[in-house]
Write an enzyme that holds these catalytic residues in place. Sequence first.
Site, mmCIF file in Angstrom:
data_model
loop_
_atom_site.group_PDB
_atom_site.id
_atom_site.type_symbol
_atom_site.label_atom_id
_atom_site.label_comp_id
_atom_site.label_asym_id
_atom_site.label_seq_id
_atom_site.Cartn_x
_atom_site.Cartn_y
_atom_site.Cartn_z
ATOM 1 N N LYS A 172 0.474 -1.597 -0.330
ATOM 2 C CA LYS A 172 0.213 0.131 0.373
ATOM 3 C C LYS A 172 0.444 0.825 0.068
ATOM 4 C CE LYS A 172 -4.154 -1.660 1.890
ATOM 5 N NZ LYS A 172 -5.242 -1.983 3.724
ATOM 6 N N ASP A 196 -10.292 2.441 2.609
ATOM 7 C CA ASP A 196 -10.341 1.553 4.420
ATOM 8 C C ASP A 196 -11.300 2.380 4.873
ATOM 9 O OD1 ASP A 196 -8.573 -0.591 3.110
ATOM 10 O OD2 ASP A 196 -7.056 -0.016 4.056
ATOM 11 N N MET A 204 -10.619 -5.138 13.084
ATOM 12 C CA MET A 204 -10.513 -5.477 11.872
ATOM 13 C C MET A 204 -10.501 -6.418 11.309
ATOM 14 S SD MET A 204 -8.569 -1.931 10.556
ATOM 15 C CE MET A 204 -9.148 0.109 11.273
HETATM 16 P P1 NDP Z 1 1.089 -2.763 10.512
HETATM 17 O O1 NDP Z 1 1.668 -4.273 10.352
HETATM 18 O O2 NDP Z 1 1.079 -2.391 10.027
HETATM 19 O O3 NDP Z 1 0.571 -2.638 12.088
HETATM 20 C C1 NDP Z 1 0.588 -3.088 12.784
HETATM 21 C C2 NDP Z 1 -0.083 -1.993 14.402
HETATM 22 O O4 NDP Z 1 0.027 -3.606 15.510
HETATM 23 C C3 NDP Z 1 1.445 -1.715 15.025
HETATM 24 O O5 NDP Z 1 0.462 -0.714 15.126
HETATM 25 C C4 NDP Z 1 1.569 -2.108 16.327
HETATM 26 O O6 NDP Z 1 2.547 -2.117 17.127
HETATM 27 C C5 NDP Z 1 0.298 -3.591 16.525
HETATM 28 N N1 NDP Z 1 1.305 -4.755 17.697
HETATM 29 C C6 NDP Z 1 1.449 -5.685 16.044
HETATM 30 N N2 NDP Z 1 1.443 -6.546 17.051
HETATM 31 C C7 NDP Z 1 1.407 -6.127 18.806
HETATM 32 C C8 NDP Z 1 0.933 -7.617 19.725
HETATM 33 N N3 NDP Z 1 0.936 -8.178 19.682
HETATM 34 N N4 NDP Z 1 0.371 -6.011 20.524
HETATM 35 C C9 NDP Z 1 -0.425 -4.982 20.548
HETATM 36 N N5 NDP Z 1 0.015 -4.189 19.142
HETATM 37 C C10 NDP Z 1 1.340 -4.741 18.311
HETATM 38 O O7 NDP Z 1 -0.407 -3.925 9.862
HETATM 39 P P2 NDP Z 1 -1.674 -2.944 9.134
HETATM 40 O O8 NDP Z 1 -2.003 -1.925 10.251
HETATM 41 O O9 NDP Z 1 -1.987 -3.171 8.260
HETATM 42 O O10 NDP Z 1 -2.984 -4.088 9.836
HETATM 43 C C11 NDP Z 1 -3.530 -4.460 11.217
HETATM 44 C C12 NDP Z 1 -5.153 -5.150 10.951
HETATM 45 O O11 NDP Z 1 -5.728 -4.382 10.187
HETATM 46 C C13 NDP Z 1 -4.471 -6.572 11.004
HETATM 47 O O12 NDP Z 1 -5.343 -7.561 11.162
HETATM 48 C C14 NDP Z 1 -5.239 -6.769 9.399
HETATM 49 O O13 NDP Z 1 -6.006 -7.555 8.810
HETATM 50 C C15 NDP Z 1 -6.033 -5.591 9.650
HETATM 51 N N6 NDP Z 1 -7.113 -4.921 8.322
HETATM 52 C C16 NDP Z 1 -8.178 -5.243 8.107
HETATM 53 C C17 NDP Z 1 -8.967 -4.471 7.377
HETATM 54 C C18 NDP Z 1 -10.454 -4.477 6.852
HETATM 55 O O14 NDP Z 1 -10.828 -4.322 5.689
HETATM 56 N N7 NDP Z 1 -11.165 -5.428 7.955
HETATM 57 C C19 NDP Z 1 -8.341 -3.921 6.224
HETATM 58 C C20 NDP Z 1 -6.948 -3.477 6.135
HETATM 59 C C21 NDP Z 1 -6.242 -3.992 8.119
HETATM 60 P P3 NDP Z 1 4.573 -1.263 17.335
HETATM 61 O O15 NDP Z 1 4.190 0.056 16.372
HETATM 62 O O16 NDP Z 1 4.305 -1.298 18.550
HETATM 63 O O17 NDP Z 1 4.667 -2.190 16.831
#
Ligand code: NDP
Length: 265
Positions: A66, A102, A211
């Site tokens: 993206k 989104d 999500m």
């Molecule tokens: P990214 O990898 O860009 O971001 C991950 C985020 O999750 C960061 O803020 C990270 O924190 C946090 N994180 C990861 N692991 C943990 C944990 N164990 N505990 C707490 N925080 C955690 O992912 P995306 O933003 O692309 O996607 C996030 C979710 O959204 C996914 O599950 C994806 O499937 C879903 N999604 C759903 C959509 C839909 O249409 N329904 C559309 C887009 C996404 P840190 O910064 O500290 O690493």
Amino acid sequence: MPDRYAVFGHPIAHSKSPRIHAEFARQCGQKLVYEAILAPREGFSDAVRNFRNDGGRGCNVTVPFKEEAYSLCTRRTPRAEAAGAVNTLSFQGEDILGDNTDGAGLVRDLTLNLGMGLAGGDILLMGAGGAARGVILPLLECQPARLFIANRTAAKAEALAARFHIHGGGYADLAGKRFDLVINATAASLGGDLPPLPDALFAPGALAYDMMYGRDTPFLAFARECGARTADGLGMLVEQAAEAFFVWRGVRPDTAPVIAALREA
Ligand code: NDP
């Protein structure tokens, strides 16, 4: 020849988008084909260029491309600019127009499908990755009383919040705060994890929205125990697709039967 569209990702085999768009096209009497294309991790731009040269009209973009799609565009919508990421490309002559559907998809799912009023409400957005970034502007446009961003790495939430002139921090900063809507935009659910949330997080009648879709998550189980209403991200998935379909074709499909069919499957 029907117009060609596609979704690019890596991996992509799991994508429900071809099924969703085929159903939209059937419903709206639009002649188009929509396929899932696995782009090599280092070959996204070339894959899109080839698709466009072969007559492609537009495409969706998913993980992990993206941000790269954002760089590929010659023009972008304000919501794509705000997200810093693009999930919908339209090929218009020499131009590549980038959009991000989104956030609109999330807002439509919340307001139209789940009956959630956002104006004047207190919203917590968990996460500071791509998914979180994409929904901030559309959520703010609904004029909540407050939108707070919490993230495991607090500094990332603070920096992201500052860009939108709102507040952000770590999970410890949530003590004593209550929200009408809590959105999980973290990847924690993917690994079966739950961010460290205080028990008294949900206001009476609150909605907890994850999500992620396709299975129950520790976040939704926690929210249920706290007495909150819950919803997963399947509606958002279908609504963001419908918004992309509208961008490309100028018609809005009926999402309800598509969400119901996917849920049944
Ligand atoms: P990214 O990898 O860009 O971001 C991950 C985020 O999750 C960061 O803020 C990270 O924190 C946090 N994180 C990861 N692991 C943990 C944990 N164990 N505990 C707490 N925080 C955690 O992912 P995306 O933003 O692309 O996607 C996030 C979710 O959204 C996914 O599950 C994806 O499937 C879903 N999604 C759903 C959509 C839909 O249409 N329904 C559309 C887009 C996404 P840190 O910064 O500290 O690493």
